[in-house]
Design an enzyme around this catalytic site. Structure first.
Site, PDB file in Angstrom:
ATOM      1  N   LYS A 265     -66.568 -39.927  34.514  1.00  0.00           N
ATOM      2  CA  LYS A 265     -68.010 -40.179  34.676  1.00  0.00           C
ATOM      3  C   LYS A 265     -68.671 -38.871  35.097  1.00  0.00           C
ATOM      4  O   LYS A 265     -68.190 -38.194  36.000  1.00  0.00           O
ATOM      5  CB  LYS A 265     -68.226 -41.263  35.733  1.00  0.00           C
ATOM      6  CG  LYS A 265     -69.690 -41.673  35.868  1.00  0.00           C
ATOM      7  CD  LYS A 265     -69.855 -42.863  36.777  1.00  0.00           C
ATOM      8  CE  LYS A 265     -69.875 -42.504  38.244  1.00  0.00           C
ATOM      9  NZ  LYS A 265     -70.966 -41.618  38.647  1.00  0.00           N
ATOM     10  N   THR A 266     -69.766 -38.557  34.393  1.00  0.00           N
ATOM     11  CA  THR A 266     -70.459 -37.286  34.660  1.00  0.00           C
ATOM     12  C   THR A 266     -71.899 -37.540  35.092  1.00  0.00           C
ATOM     13  O   THR A 266     -72.464 -38.605  34.818  1.00  0.00           O
ATOM     14  CB  THR A 266     -70.502 -36.431  33.382  1.00  0.00           C
ATOM     15  OG1 THR A 266     -71.101 -37.212  32.334  1.00  0.00           O
ATOM     16  CG2 THR A 266     -69.124 -36.003  32.950  1.00  0.00           C
TER      17      THR A 266
ATOM     18  N   ASP B 146     -73.499 -40.812  33.623  1.00  0.00           N
ATOM     19  CA  ASP B 146     -74.133 -41.716  34.586  1.00  0.00           C
ATOM     20  C   ASP B 146     -75.614 -41.337  34.752  1.00  0.00           C
ATOM     21  O   ASP B 146     -76.053 -40.985  35.842  1.00  0.00           O
ATOM     22  CB  ASP B 146     -73.364 -41.607  35.906  1.00  0.00           C
ATOM     23  CG  ASP B 146     -73.746 -42.675  36.903  1.00  0.00           C
ATOM     24  OD1 ASP B 146     -74.505 -43.585  36.533  1.00  0.00           O
ATOM     25  OD2 ASP B 146     -73.280 -42.575  38.056  1.00  0.00           O
TER      26      ASP B 146
ATOM     27  N   LYS C 156     -78.241 -43.218  34.440  1.00  0.00           N
ATOM     28  CA  LYS C 156     -79.057 -44.307  35.003  1.00  0.00           C
ATOM     29  C   LYS C 156     -80.458 -44.281  34.428  1.00  0.00           C
ATOM     30  O   LYS C 156     -81.461 -44.142  35.133  1.00  0.00           O
ATOM     31  CB  LYS C 156     -79.093 -44.247  36.533  1.00  0.00           C
ATOM     32  CG  LYS C 156     -77.719 -44.440  37.163  1.00  0.00           C
ATOM     33  CD  LYS C 156     -77.779 -44.713  38.649  1.00  0.00           C
ATOM     34  CE  LYS C 156     -76.427 -44.939  39.270  1.00  0.00           C
ATOM     35  NZ  LYS C 156     -75.586 -43.749  39.352  1.00  0.00           N
TER      36      LYS C 156
ATOM     37  N   ASP D 103     -86.559 -45.680  32.408  1.00  0.00           N
ATOM     38  CA  ASP D 103     -87.978 -45.574  32.047  1.00  0.00           C
ATOM     39  C   ASP D 103     -88.307 -46.492  30.860  1.00  0.00           C
ATOM     40  O   ASP D 103     -87.463 -47.269  30.417  1.00  0.00           O
ATOM     41  CB  ASP D 103     -88.294 -44.103  31.720  1.00  0.00           C
ATOM     42  CG  ASP D 103     -89.707 -43.730  32.141  1.00  0.00           C
ATOM     43  OD1 ASP D 103     -90.624 -44.527  31.874  1.00  0.00           O
ATOM     44  OD2 ASP D 103     -89.890 -42.659  32.739  1.00  0.00           O
TER      45      ASP D 103
ATOM     46  N   THR E 100     -89.724 -43.135  26.341  1.00  0.00           N
ATOM     47  CA  THR E 100     -89.347 -41.965  27.150  1.00  0.00           C
ATOM     48  C   THR E 100     -87.824 -41.834  27.196  1.00  0.00           C
ATOM     49  O   THR E 100     -87.265 -40.741  27.043  1.00  0.00           O
ATOM     50  CB  THR E 100     -89.906 -42.117  28.585  1.00  0.00           C
ATOM     51  OG1 THR E 100     -91.312 -42.257  28.483  1.00  0.00           O
ATOM     52  CG2 THR E 100     -89.558 -40.920  29.449  1.00  0.00           C
TER      53      THR E 100
ATOM     54  N   GLN F 126     -73.916 -44.608  51.170  1.00  0.00           N
ATOM     55  CA  GLN F 126     -72.840 -45.131  50.322  1.00  0.00           C
ATOM     56  C   GLN F 126     -71.972 -46.095  51.126  1.00  0.00           C
ATOM     57  O   GLN F 126     -71.721 -45.869  52.315  1.00  0.00           O
ATOM     58  CB  GLN F 126     -71.983 -43.968  49.779  1.00  0.00           C
ATOM     59  CG  GLN F 126     -70.791 -44.372  48.929  1.00  0.00           C
ATOM     60  CD  GLN F 126     -71.172 -45.028  47.601  1.00  0.00           C
ATOM     61  OE1 GLN F 126     -71.880 -46.040  47.580  1.00  0.00           O
ATOM     62  NE2 GLN F 126     -70.718 -44.461  46.499  1.00  0.00           N
TER      63      GLN F 126
END
Ligand code: S5P
Length: 469
Positions: free
Chosen positions: A257-258, A288, A290, A293, A297, A418
């Site tokens: 995961k980057t 990642d 996320k 919008d 976009t 976290q």
């Protein structure tokens, strides 16, 4: 018009070009095909349709479907020639009324001939066929003008689909060479390009040509092959350090995961090397990002900017806060010449303390994802303990995956909100894969840490699966 005449006519209008072209995937290609100009010419469009009808004359089908946009006029001509009904596909999913993705008068069980201008990876064809199947339609045959791939036919055959192409690129080049339209140098460059070994080419940044539609299966197969349900969240910003850790940990991982937006230095070099490492080490890449919008976009963020995520990521993370249409913004451009669409992992619940995601929001995320299985192989979700995770897992639509971040073998959390679960609680609670960052990359021996997370997570998964059967 014969096939050779068609090729010459396409050359006449500049639909076939030779030189050096950068494809969407980042690959430099010695030729470029664009049939959009061809379909605006009624006679040429009609000729293409007639040739396709002749090519598919032995097939039995009840309706014709053209993949938007270029193939729609060709399909319309085929419908007019054969008298078979024309069905249309929406490029964007309709969010109102009763209609789905298919427009027209049809009934379940009808057999469709799917028409497109080009085939590159077969990806957009697989998606179209999935959409047709979702409406109860059948489709086993795909007719295209030019097959520009070296292996789409076998890729599609692996899905029980038959490809009928008027011409391959090799045949097209031969015709143009015979007619003195191109130089031998151009022809040889194309030949080398078609037969190149993409993986050993340093300049190539591209995703595997294998169709991404069965992405869920690809994830499961990778997990099984590597006996790993561990995703490394490699949130380091220095590229050298990133690759040193990734290469050391790769045997223990099914996925990396980057966060491309935290990387220092040249992003093109980063994504190129990442893609190569992923191929060599049998890993999937989850960016990642996320996305959150509006669709339009997101489309630009996904395809453009310095990162050009669509070109190298297998999966991306997506928040559903802006609504379902965001997923349309993340669809591949079906007119694209190369590259495949990323799968979307939807954020169902977060691990950060005080996050605003409610139970109702989570429920709606699963509802949307469950309707979009071809695009959504799974979800990112976290819960405070094993029991709460079990409750969350019960809501995941059958067959889709739950990936759980916020996992650490020794820490409870950090001072920025976290919250961690331990490996056993995460997996026994329902994680199909765990996402671990600092628990691995902050260790002195990251490779050894990755191995211990992998073996703990993998054996917890085997226990859970035994319990479930
Ligand atoms: O709810 C979430 C969702 C995600 S994707 N909580 C998370 O922590 N993540 C991501 O997982 C986060 O952005 C980070 O990249 C990783 C966790 O890193 P760690 O170092 O705390 O394991």
């Amino acid at each position: 018009m014969q096939q050779e005449q068609l090729i010459l006519a396409l050359d006449d209008i500049g639909a076939v070009r030779f030189g050096s072209f950068r494809l969407k995937s980042g690959v430099q290609s010695p030729f470029y095909l664009d049939l959009r100009a061809a379909v605006t010419r009624p006679q040429l469009c009609r000729a293409m349709a007639e040739l396709l009808v002749a090519r598919t004359t032995a097939l039995t089908y009840d309706a014709v479907v053209g993949i938007p946009y270029t193939a729609v006029p060709i399909a319309t001509h085929i419908s007019a020639i054969t008298g078979k009904p024309l069905l249309q596909l929406r490029k964007e999913r309709k969010h109102y009324g009763t209609g789905g993705l298919v427009v027209g008068d049809y009934s379940a069980g009808m057999r469709c001939l799917v028409v497109d201008d080009l085939v590159t990876t077969g990806q957009s064809k697989l998606e179209t066929i999935e959409a047709l199947k979702a409406e109860g339609l059948q489709a086993e045959h795909i007719a295209v003008i030019i097959d520009r791939s070296s292996d789409a036919e076998s890729q599609l055959a692996a899905h029980g689909l038959q490809l009928h192409a008027l011409s391959s690129v090799a045949e097209l080049v031969k015709t143009l060479l015979r007619a003195g339209r191109i130089s031998r140098t151009d022809a040889e460059a194309v030949d080398r390009f078609i037969h190149r070994d993409g993986q050993s080419d340093d300049t190539v940044v591209r995703k595997p040509t294998a169709p991404a539609a069965p992405l869920l299966q690809r994830i499961r197969d990778t997990m099984q092959r590597k006996k790993s349900n561990l995703v490394l969240s490699l949130d380091v910003t220095d590229q050298q350090r990133f690759f040193a850790i990734l290469e050391a940990c790769a045997p223990a991982l099914c996925m990396v995961k980057t966060h491309a937006d935290i990387m220092q230095g040249d992003l093109e070099a980063f994504s190129s090397r990442l893609r190569r490492t992923a191929e060599q080490s049998d890993l999937l890449i989850l960016e990642d990002r996320k996305f959150a919008d509006i669709g339009s976009t997101v489309q630009k963020q996904y395809r453009g900017g310095p990162a050009r995520i669509a070109e190298w990521a297998d999966l991306v993370t997506v928040h559903m806060i802006a609504g379902e249409a965001i997923l349309d913004g993340l669809r591949a451009d079906s007119d694209s010449t190369a590259g495949t669409e990323c799968g979307a992992l939807l954020l169902a619940r977060m691990s950060s303390r005080g996050n605003l995601i409610s139970q109702e929001y989570t429920r709606r995320v699963f509802e949307i994802g469950g309707r979009r299985r071809y695009q959504v192989p799974g979800y990112i979700g976290h819960a405070e303990d094993r029991a709460a995770l079990r409750t969350l897992k019960r809501q995941v639509p059958p067959g889709q995956l739950l990936l759980v971040p916020g996992v650490h073998l020794s820490e409870q959390g950090d001072d920025l909100g976290q919250q961690y679960l331990d490996v056993n609680s995460a997996v026994r609670g329902g994680a199909d894969a765990i996402i671990v960052g600092r628990g691995i990359y902050q260790e002195q021996d990251a490779a050894a840490a990755a191995q211990s997370y992998r073996s703990a997570a993998w054996s917890a998964l085997q226990h859970r699966l035994e319990e479930e059967t």
